[in-house]
Every structure is written in structure tokens, then in C-alpha cells.
Design a protein around this motif. Sequence first.
Motif, PDB file in Angstrom:
ATOM      1  N   ASN A 164       0.823  -1.166  -0.004  1.00 53.35           N
ATOM      2  CA  ASN A 164       0.008  -0.040   0.049  1.00 53.35           C
ATOM      3  C   ASN A 164       0.937   1.209   0.066  1.00 53.35           C
ATOM      4  O   ASN A 164       0.501   2.520   0.328  1.00 53.35           O
ATOM      5  CB  ASN A 164      -0.855  -0.151   1.102  1.00 53.35           C
ATOM      6  N   CYS A 165       2.013   1.230  -0.311  1.00 51.59           N
ATOM      7  CA  CYS A 165       2.875   2.442  -0.371  1.00 51.59           C
ATOM      8  C   CYS A 165       2.382   3.400  -1.542  1.00 51.59           C
ATOM      9  O   CYS A 165       1.745   3.057  -2.386  1.00 51.59           O
ATOM     10  CB  CYS A 165       4.381   1.861  -0.733  1.00 51.59           C
ATOM     11  N   ARG A 166       2.496   4.755  -1.028  1.00 54.89           N
ATOM     12  CA  ARG A 166       1.650   5.955  -1.655  1.00 54.89           C
ATOM     13  C   ARG A 166       2.777   6.494  -2.648  1.00 54.89           C
ATOM     14  O   ARG A 166       2.588   7.306  -3.194  1.00 54.89           O
ATOM     15  CB  ARG A 166       1.170   6.788  -0.708  1.00 54.89           C
ATOM     16  N   CYS A 167       3.890   6.036  -2.643  1.00 53.28           N
ATOM     17  CA  CYS A 167       5.002   6.761  -3.190  1.00 53.28           C
ATOM     18  C   CYS A 167       5.109   6.979  -4.774  1.00 53.28           C
ATOM     19  O   CYS A 167       4.345   5.974  -5.310  1.00 53.28           O
ATOM     20  CB  CYS A 167       6.411   6.320  -2.939  1.00 53.28           C
ATOM     21  N   SER A 168       5.457   7.766  -5.318  1.00 53.94           N
ATOM     22  CA  SER A 168       5.303   7.957  -6.794  1.00 53.94           C
ATOM     23  C   SER A 168       6.209   6.701  -7.390  1.00 53.94           C
ATOM     24  O   SER A 168       5.811   6.688  -8.739  1.00 53.94           O
ATOM     25  CB  SER A 168       5.787   9.370  -7.023  1.00 53.94           C
ATOM     26  N   PHE A 169       6.906   6.207  -7.004  1.00 55.92           N
ATOM     27  CA  PHE A 169       7.531   5.052  -7.590  1.00 55.92           C
ATOM     28  C   PHE A 169       6.355   4.128  -7.654  1.00 55.92           C
ATOM     29  O   PHE A 169       6.407   3.138  -8.489  1.00 55.92           O
ATOM     30  CB  PHE A 169       8.749   4.359  -6.909  1.00 55.92           C
ATOM     31  N   CYS A 170       5.799   3.647  -6.365  1.00 59.91           N
ATOM     32  CA  CYS A 170       4.913   2.738  -6.492  1.00 59.91           C
ATOM     33  C   CYS A 170       3.454   2.824  -7.088  1.00 59.91           C
ATOM     34  O   CYS A 170       2.930   1.979  -7.385  1.00 59.91           O
ATOM     35  CB  CYS A 170       4.687   2.112  -4.861  1.00 59.91           C
ATOM     36  N   ILE A 171       3.069   4.223  -6.906  1.00 59.23           N
ATOM     37  CA  ILE A 171       1.772   4.430  -7.621  1.00 59.23           C
ATOM     38  C   ILE A 171       2.030   5.679  -8.785  1.00 59.23           C
ATOM     39  O   ILE A 171       2.655   6.682  -8.597  1.00 59.23           O
ATOM     40  CB  ILE A 171       0.797   5.125  -6.583  1.00 59.23           C
TER      41      ILE A 171
ATOM     42  N   GLY B  94      16.144  -0.560   0.425  1.00 60.26           N
ATOM     43  CA  GLY B  94      16.018   0.671   1.452  1.00 60.26           C
ATOM     44  C   GLY B  94      14.736   1.465   1.166  1.00 60.26           C
ATOM     45  O   GLY B  94      14.718   2.565   1.279  1.00 60.26           O
ATOM     46  N   HIS B  95      13.591   0.823   0.481  1.00 59.36           N
ATOM     47  CA  HIS B  95      12.485   1.459   0.068  1.00 59.36           C
ATOM     48  C   HIS B  95      11.762   2.063   1.323  1.00 59.36           C
ATOM     49  O   HIS B  95      11.589   1.630   2.450  1.00 59.36           O
ATOM     50  CB  HIS B  95      11.502   0.496  -0.708  1.00 59.36           C
ATOM     51  N   GLU B  96      11.463   3.347   1.097  1.00 60.90           N
ATOM     52  CA  GLU B  96      10.771   4.175   2.156  1.00 60.90           C
ATOM     53  C   GLU B  96       9.346   4.387   1.870  1.00 60.90           C
ATOM     54  O   GLU B  96       9.112   4.904   0.720  1.00 60.90           O
ATOM     55  CB  GLU B  96      11.587   5.302   2.388  1.00 60.90           C
ATOM     56  N   SER B  97       8.458   4.137   2.683  1.00 57.37           N
ATOM     57  CA  SER B  97       7.002   4.608   2.582  1.00 57.37           C
ATOM     58  C   SER B  97       6.519   5.721   3.489  1.00 57.37           C
ATOM     59  O   SER B  97       7.096   5.654   4.652  1.00 57.37           O
ATOM     60  CB  SER B  97       6.131   3.383   2.747  1.00 57.37           C
ATOM     61  N   PHE B  98       5.753   6.462   2.981  1.00 57.42           N
ATOM     62  CA  PHE B  98       5.024   7.297   3.957  1.00 57.42           C
ATOM     63  C   PHE B  98       3.515   7.051   3.876  1.00 57.42           C
ATOM     64  O   PHE B  98       2.902   7.128   2.745  1.00 57.42           O
ATOM     65  CB  PHE B  98       5.373   8.817   3.803  1.00 57.42           C
TER      66      PHE B  98
HETATM   67 ZN   LIG Z   1       6.923   3.169  -2.663  1.00 58.14          ZN
END
Ligand SMILES: [Zn+2]
Length: 383
Positions: free
Chosen positions: A3-10, A49-53
Motif C-alpha cells: 500500500n505504499c503511496r510513493c510516486s515509484f509505487c503509484i 531501502g525502500h521508504e514509504s510514507f
Molecule cells: Zn513506494
Amino acid sequence: MDNCRCSFCINQDTMQKDLDTFEIPQDIQASSVEETADGLKIRWSGTDGHESFYPWDFLNFYLENDRRQPEAVRLENFGSDGPKSVRLSYEDFYPGHNELRGEEADRVVGRLTGLIARHGLAFIDNVPTSSAEPTQKLLEKIAFIRETHYGGFYDFIPDLAMADTAYTNIALPAHTDNTYFSDPAGLQAFHMLSHTGAPEGSASTVDLGGQSLLVDGFHAAEILRREDAEAFEVLCAVKLPWHASGNRGITIAPHKRYPVLELASEEDGGSGGAGQLHRVRWNTADRGVVPFSGDGDGKTSPEAWYAAARKFDGILRRKDVEYWVQLKPGTLLVFDNWRVLHGRAAFTGVRRMCGGYINRDDYISRWRNTNFSRQEIMDRIVG
Ligand SMILES: [Zn+2]
Ligand SMILES: [Fe+2]
């Protein structure tokens, strides 16, 4: 991490998930969690090191309120007086004969769809009657018109060109349309362009009949629930076959059997939450054979269904439940076909009717986008 919201994931252009869920290691763990004023920052193990917010708003919503259609509507049921203040005018869409566009048009469509979502129907007055085109253009402001085996937008004078009683001048008891589709049309609209006495137009002095009947199916079902909870449950439980087979070479039936009354479940959420009426299917003309196999304890036997259906039918025909309205040329009626039943009295003379169907999902999308901010929609629907 799924469910990562980052611009790489979505993908920020399409709002679709770009992340390949199955590339995520199955044993993924949070290697660090940091609380900030706005949300949680999580770094994931086993990734580079993927970081999600995750904003607090997002977390709170999905942890406590995981619903697919979460916009609240306070439904208002109507009886024989019909709903109050559900009229718009053609001028609202065409002030000074100029067509509104863009956000200005959206605001008016927002009012229209908002009225339908809450009350089940709306009228638009002063629609031109010289042709059907202005009516069609109004409907298309909500969404595109649905094609069915009867066609798309229609403009007709009764004859039996299509094998369906809607195309005659006999009385029709209250029913919903499209009970035979897996996905019945969400909205239905009609506009009587003219009604003249046959053979020569002497309309104004004679009562030609043809009053329209509208019944709030949610209201009627709530009455049944109050008066006979068991009968209500039977209509929710017994799943029936429905079909449309009157036209040669066409036999339409839903992909599975559907009951008369469908309720929102816990996951559906929606307006009133679990137990709230969600859809009514009622057209005995298009119903197949009531299943002989009940649940074995007699509660959903055919006898139980017929008894419950008879009670519901009785409620639908009560004087304080039926809302009768005489449609006049110039008045377009748009109503929620998942909730409001329609019918009509017999009539004489010649009526020219136009109208059409709009898909439920497309209507709700339009309603949502004209009644809620982009941010609210993104937060609640896309996540
Ligand atoms: Zn992400
Ligand atoms: Fe109908």
C-alpha cells in the motif's frame, strides 16, 4: 509495502499501482518506523531501502473505516407526497440560453445528482419539447446513455415494435427496470414530449390518464421490516431467476440469482452502513420460477417467499406509499432505478416519450466528482 503511496509505487498520472506486488519479499519486515506529525515513515527490510510514507488520515481511514463507497448520504424516504424540493430548471443548465460548461456545469450536475442520491429522484422543468435532443443532452451531462437490447436513448410513440408492455398504453404496476441484468441501470429518465387525444388533438379538455406512479422502494422495504421482520428477511434471502426473453434471439438473465432486496454489508459501508437497503429488484413480469429448494427449515420455501412478496406488494400499493404525478411536456424525470419503482395509469391518446438509462457506476462517479473534492475522493476511493 503493497500500500505504499510513493510516486515509484503509484503512477501519479493514472493513479494505478506500478509496484509489482509479487516482487515484494514474502518475509518483508519494517526495519524502521518513524512517527511524524503527518503520518508514519516506514523503511522496509529486504528491499533496497525502500521508504514509504502513510499519512495519518490514510491509516485512520483504512484501519477504522474500511469501506469501498464511504461517502455518506443521508437518505430521505418519500411517501405519497413525493420528495420535497427536488426540482431544477433547464435554465439552471442553460442560463440565458447559454450552455454552462466546465466547473459551472459540474456544480449544477452536482445539485442534480445530489438530489437523486438523497431523495431517489429529481425533476428538471422547462426542458424544450420540440425535439428529444435537449433531453438527451441533459442526460448526457450526468453520463453517457446506456445501450441495451432495446436501444440507447429512445424517442417513441407506443406500438409493439419491441415486445415489452412498456411500449403499450395499458396500466403498469410499480416495478424496477432491468431486473434481468446482472447490473441493472442505476438511473432511468423519461420525458413526455407530447400527449394528444387521438385522433385530432383535443388534449386540454379531456383527462387522457397516464399519470406516473413512483414508489420509494427503500421506504416500502423499511415498512415491511418494521411490520414483519421475517418477511423482510425472506425477501433478502431468497434468490430468484430473472429474465428478458420477449425478443426473438435474445434471452437475458443475470449471471446469478438475485433476491428482491439487497442490503449493504459491513464491507460495503455506504450511506447507512451495514443493513441499509442497497437495491430493490421488483418486476414480477420478468421473474422466473421461484426456486423450490428452500434452506430446508421452511424459512425460505416458495410458500414463505410468496407470502412475503404478497405483503411487500400490498405495501407498494398503499395510498400513503404511492406517489402519483402527472408528467407534463417540459418536465424530465430522473430517478434511481435501484431504489425507486415506477409505473403508470392507463392512458388514451398518443404519447411521445423519450428517455434512457445511465449505468449506476457512471452515475455514482459523476455524483462523487461533483459533490466531493478531488482530495477527498483520492483519499477515500483510491487510498
Ligand atoms: Zn513506494
Ligand atoms: Fe419500466
